[in-house]
Motif scaffolding. Structure first.
Motif, PDB file in Angstrom:
ATOM      1  N   TYR A 141       0.814  -1.211   0.000  1.00  0.00           N
ATOM      2  CA  TYR A 141       0.000   0.000   0.000  1.00  0.00           C
ATOM      3  C   TYR A 141       0.850   1.264   0.000  1.00  0.00           C
ATOM      4  O   TYR A 141       0.511   2.236  -0.649  1.00  0.00           O
ATOM      5  CB  TYR A 141      -0.950   0.010   1.200  1.00  0.00           C
ATOM      6  N   THR A 142       1.920   1.255   0.749  1.00  0.00           N
ATOM      7  CA  THR A 142       2.811   2.407   0.845  1.00  0.00           C
ATOM      8  C   THR A 142       4.237   1.892   0.879  1.00  0.00           C
ATOM      9  O   THR A 142       4.579   1.073   1.725  1.00  0.00           O
ATOM     10  CB  THR A 142       2.533   3.222   2.124  1.00  0.00           C
ATOM     11  N   GLU A 143       5.059   2.337  -0.028  1.00  0.00           N
ATOM     12  CA  GLU A 143       6.454   1.888  -0.076  1.00  0.00           C
ATOM     13  C   GLU A 143       7.379   2.773   0.751  1.00  0.00           C
ATOM     14  O   GLU A 143       8.244   2.287   1.443  1.00  0.00           O
ATOM     15  CB  GLU A 143       6.944   1.840  -1.532  1.00  0.00           C
ATOM     16  N   ALA A 144       7.214   4.066   0.669  1.00  0.00           N
ATOM     17  CA  ALA A 144       8.118   4.994   1.355  1.00  0.00           C
ATOM     18  C   ALA A 144       7.395   5.633   2.530  1.00  0.00           C
ATOM     19  O   ALA A 144       6.692   6.621   2.386  1.00  0.00           O
ATOM     20  CB  ALA A 144       8.607   6.058   0.386  1.00  0.00           C
ATOM     21  N   VAL A 145       7.552   5.039   3.699  1.00  0.00           N
ATOM     22  CA  VAL A 145       6.908   5.544   4.908  1.00  0.00           C
ATOM     23  C   VAL A 145       7.924   6.362   5.678  1.00  0.00           C
ATOM     24  O   VAL A 145       9.025   5.896   5.966  1.00  0.00           O
ATOM     25  CB  VAL A 145       6.384   4.386   5.780  1.00  0.00           C
ATOM     26  N   THR A 146       7.553   7.576   6.021  1.00  0.00           N
ATOM     27  CA  THR A 146       8.450   8.447   6.782  1.00  0.00           C
ATOM     28  C   THR A 146       8.097   8.412   8.263  1.00  0.00           C
ATOM     29  O   THR A 146       7.009   7.955   8.643  1.00  0.00           O
ATOM     30  CB  THR A 146       8.340   9.902   6.281  1.00  0.00           C
ATOM     31  N   GLU A 147       9.010   8.920   9.076  1.00  0.00           N
ATOM     32  CA  GLU A 147       8.728   9.046  10.514  1.00  0.00           C
ATOM     33  C   GLU A 147       7.511   9.946  10.728  1.00  0.00           C
ATOM     34  O   GLU A 147       6.724   9.707  11.642  1.00  0.00           O
ATOM     35  CB  GLU A 147       9.943   9.611  11.236  1.00  0.00           C
ATOM     36  N   GLU A 148       7.372  10.955   9.884  1.00  0.00           N
ATOM     37  CA  GLU A 148       6.225  11.864   9.983  1.00  0.00           C
ATOM     38  C   GLU A 148       4.911  11.135   9.713  1.00  0.00           C
ATOM     39  O   GLU A 148       3.904  11.412  10.361  1.00  0.00           O
ATOM     40  CB  GLU A 148       6.379  13.047   9.027  1.00  0.00           C
ATOM     41  N   ASP A 149       4.923  10.193   8.759  1.00  0.00           N
ATOM     42  CA  ASP A 149       3.728   9.395   8.467  1.00  0.00           C
ATOM     43  C   ASP A 149       3.315   8.575   9.685  1.00  0.00           C
ATOM     44  O   ASP A 149       2.136   8.499  10.031  1.00  0.00           O
ATOM     45  CB  ASP A 149       3.963   8.440   7.293  1.00  0.00           C
ATOM     46  N   VAL A 150       4.298   7.949  10.315  1.00  0.00           N
ATOM     47  CA  VAL A 150       4.029   7.102  11.479  1.00  0.00           C
ATOM     48  C   VAL A 150       3.517   7.949  12.634  1.00  0.00           C
ATOM     49  O   VAL A 150       2.532   7.601  13.296  1.00  0.00           O
ATOM     50  CB  VAL A 150       5.281   6.298  11.880  1.00  0.00           C
ATOM     51  N   ARG A 151       4.147   9.089  12.870  1.00  0.00           N
ATOM     52  CA  ARG A 151       3.716   9.961  13.969  1.00  0.00           C
ATOM     53  C   ARG A 151       2.315  10.526  13.699  1.00  0.00           C
ATOM     54  O   ARG A 151       1.502  10.627  14.621  1.00  0.00           O
ATOM     55  CB  ARG A 151       4.708  11.084  14.188  1.00  0.00           C
ATOM     56  N   ALA A 152       2.029  10.887  12.460  1.00  0.00           N
ATOM     57  CA  ALA A 152       0.702  11.413  12.122  1.00  0.00           C
ATOM     58  C   ALA A 152      -0.377  10.367  12.386  1.00  0.00           C
ATOM     59  O   ALA A 152      -1.453  10.685  12.909  1.00  0.00           O
ATOM     60  CB  ALA A 152       0.660  11.869  10.669  1.00  0.00           C
ATOM     61  N   ALA A 153      -0.096   9.116  12.047  1.00  0.00           N
ATOM     62  CA  ALA A 153      -1.056   8.039  12.313  1.00  0.00           C
ATOM     63  C   ALA A 153      -1.245   7.852  13.813  1.00  0.00           C
ATOM     64  O   ALA A 153      -2.371   7.681  14.292  1.00  0.00           O
ATOM     65  CB  ALA A 153      -0.579   6.740  11.669  1.00  0.00           C
ATOM     66  N   ALA A 154      -0.154   7.917  14.565  1.00  0.00           N
ATOM     67  CA  ALA A 154      -0.235   7.780  16.026  1.00  0.00           C
ATOM     68  C   ALA A 154      -1.046   8.927  16.623  1.00  0.00           C
ATOM     69  O   ALA A 154      -1.881   8.713  17.517  1.00  0.00           O
ATOM     70  CB  ALA A 154       1.161   7.738  16.632  1.00  0.00           C
ATOM     71  N   LEU A 155      -0.820  10.127  16.145  1.00  0.00           N
ATOM     72  CA  LEU A 155      -1.557  11.291  16.634  1.00  0.00           C
ATOM     73  C   LEU A 155      -3.048  11.142  16.352  1.00  0.00           C
ATOM     74  O   LEU A 155      -3.882  11.388  17.236  1.00  0.00           O
ATOM     75  CB  LEU A 155      -1.008  12.559  15.983  1.00  0.00           C
ATOM     76  N   GLN A 156      -3.408  10.709  15.152  1.00  0.00           N
ATOM     77  CA  GLN A 156      -4.813  10.502  14.815  1.00  0.00           C
ATOM     78  C   GLN A 156      -5.448   9.461  15.731  1.00  0.00           C
ATOM     79  O   GLN A 156      -6.579   9.625  16.188  1.00  0.00           O
ATOM     80  CB  GLN A 156      -4.965  10.073  13.359  1.00  0.00           C
ATOM     81  N   TYR A 157      -4.710   8.389  15.998  1.00  0.00           N
ATOM     82  CA  TYR A 157      -5.226   7.335  16.865  1.00  0.00           C
ATOM     83  C   TYR A 157      -5.465   7.867  18.281  1.00  0.00           C
ATOM     84  O   TYR A 157      -6.534   7.658  18.873  1.00  0.00           O
ATOM     85  CB  TYR A 157      -4.246   6.164  16.896  1.00  0.00           C
ATOM     86  N   VAL A 158      -4.483   8.564  18.829  1.00  0.00           N
ATOM     87  CA  VAL A 158      -4.618   9.084  20.198  1.00  0.00           C
ATOM     88  C   VAL A 158      -5.738  10.118  20.271  1.00  0.00           C
ATOM     89  O   VAL A 158      -6.501  10.142  21.242  1.00  0.00           O
ATOM     90  CB  VAL A 158      -3.273   9.656  20.706  1.00  0.00           C
ATOM     91  N   ARG A 159      -5.872  10.945  19.248  1.00  0.00           N
ATOM     92  CA  ARG A 159      -6.980  11.903  19.221  1.00  0.00           C
ATOM     93  C   ARG A 159      -8.320  11.190  19.252  1.00  0.00           C
ATOM     94  O   ARG A 159      -9.232  11.585  19.975  1.00  0.00           O
ATOM     95  CB  ARG A 159      -6.902  12.767  17.961  1.00  0.00           C
ATOM     96  N   LYS A 160      -8.442  10.136  18.455  1.00  0.00           N
ATOM     97  CA  LYS A 160      -9.702   9.403  18.378  1.00  0.00           C
ATOM     98  C   LYS A 160     -10.029   8.729  19.708  1.00  0.00           C
ATOM     99  O   LYS A 160     -11.146   8.841  20.213  1.00  0.00           O
ATOM    100  CB  LYS A 160      -9.616   8.352  17.260  1.00  0.00           C
ATOM    101  N   VAL A 161      -9.053   8.047  20.271  1.00  0.00           N
ATOM    102  CA  VAL A 161      -9.278   7.303  21.506  1.00  0.00           C
ATOM    103  C   VAL A 161      -9.561   8.242  22.684  1.00  0.00           C
ATOM    104  O   VAL A 161     -10.431   7.978  23.506  1.00  0.00           O
ATOM    105  CB  VAL A 161      -8.070   6.385  21.811  1.00  0.00           C
TER     106      VAL A 161
END
Length: 75
Positions: free
Chosen positions: A12-32
């Motif tokens: 699905y995604t070949e080039a994942v950056t640290e920013e991508d991972v942190r953005a996903a974590a932030l979205q998850y924590v916001r939701k929860v």
């Protein structure tokens, strides 16, 4: 849940950056937590949770092997 979080593993995604991972974590924590921006008295717990989810996500992605021979990647 968290429909705005994109899939971060191949193919699905070949080039994942640290920013991508942190953005996903932030979205998850916001939701929860239900907070987009926590109050000052919750800010430390919120940021710690984002850091921990980021680390767990990086560990998960580094450990996954995708069918078809893709080796685990290093974040």
């Amino acid at each position: 849940m968290c429909r705005s979080i994109k899939t971060l593993r191949p193919p699905y995604t070949e080039a994942v950056t640290e920013e991508d991972v942190r953005a996903a974590a932030l979205q998850y924590v916001r939701k929860v937590s239900g907070f987009r921006h926590p109050a000052a008295h919750n800010a430390a717990a919120f940021e710690r949770a984002v850091d921990e989810v980021t680390a767990a996500t990086e560990e998960l992605l580094a450990s996954l092997s995708v069918r078809g021979g893709t080796a685990p990647r290093k974040p």
